[in-house]
Design an enzyme around this catalytic site. Sequence first.
Site, short mmCIF file in Angstrom:
data_model
loop_
_atom_site.label_atom_id
_atom_site.label_comp_id
_atom_site.label_asym_id
_atom_site.label_seq_id
_atom_site.Cartn_x
_atom_site.Cartn_y
_atom_site.Cartn_z
N GLY A 8 0.85 -1.18 0.00
CA GLY A 8 0.00 0.00 0.00
C GLY A 8 0.88 1.23 0.00
N PHE A 27 1.95 5.79 4.73
CA PHE A 27 0.94 6.20 5.71
C PHE A 27 -0.30 5.31 5.72
CE2 PHE A 27 2.99 9.98 3.77
CZ PHE A 27 3.91 10.22 4.77
N GLY A 34 -0.20 2.11 7.04
CA GLY A 34 -0.12 1.19 8.18
C GLY A 34 0.53 -0.14 7.87
N GLU A 50 9.95 -2.78 4.89
CA GLU A 50 10.54 -1.86 3.90
C GLU A 50 11.25 -2.65 2.80
OE1 GLU A 50 9.79 1.27 4.00
OE2 GLU A 50 9.00 1.38 6.04
N ALA A 51 10.64 -3.72 2.36
CA ALA A 51 11.25 -4.65 1.41
C ALA A 51 11.50 -4.03 0.05
CB ALA A 51 10.36 -5.88 1.26
N HIS A 52 10.82 -2.95 -0.28
CA HIS A 52 11.03 -2.29 -1.58
C HIS A 52 12.45 -1.76 -1.74
CE1 HIS A 52 9.22 0.56 1.29
NE2 HIS A 52 10.15 1.39 0.83
N CYS A 56 -5.24 10.08 -3.34
CA CYS A 56 -6.01 9.21 -4.22
C CYS A 56 -5.50 9.42 -5.65
CB CYS A 56 -7.51 9.55 -4.14
SG CYS A 56 -7.92 11.17 -4.82
#
Length: 194
Positions: free
Chosen positions: A15, A18, A20, A90-92, A178
């Site tokens: 996601g 911010f 979660g 934080e795998a990215h 969005c």
Amino acid sequence: MYKNFNEGMIEVITGPMFSGKSEELLKRIRTLEYAKLKPLVIKPEFDTRFSENEIVSRAGVKHKTHILKNINDVYFLLQEDKYKAVVIDEAHWFNEELVKVADDLANKGYLVIVAGLDQNYLREPFGPIPNLLAIAERVTKLQAICVKCQHAASTSFRKVAASEINLLGDFQEYEARCRKCHNAGQKEKLQKKV
């Protein structure tokens, strides 16, 4: 949380910023520890925003973690103890090798839980997360709240002018938006350049 976990599997929590993700990951860690399924918790060396040796949620929840520069070093850590799960925040920030390592660990019977961004600030696929999504048995895609219109946000909008893809930051550099508000913001940035 898991039906009949007795074989390896991959779960991805993703996601925008911010939304979660770390908080959700910390819930998984607590559940594993409660069930006596010892997790090996790691994060990339690049992530130093809140703590160098802990996962920290915005709610202030913390958990000690191992710091890795290279994801392949996870194999050395796994030799130290009888871990049942590998949890990665934080795998990215890891490279594409993470996909092979996660798949290999799941094939060896580990529960692999990964949290990270699936998109960069341009709404493009980011790091290894999109390829992990393709092979995961379970996916949780979280949303934040758009700071402009208060609708569901699925993107991380970069507020600062930096153009590099890998820019570590928080509220000062990014905000959740969005699709509509993200596109409007990008258009506004382009108009300012002209």
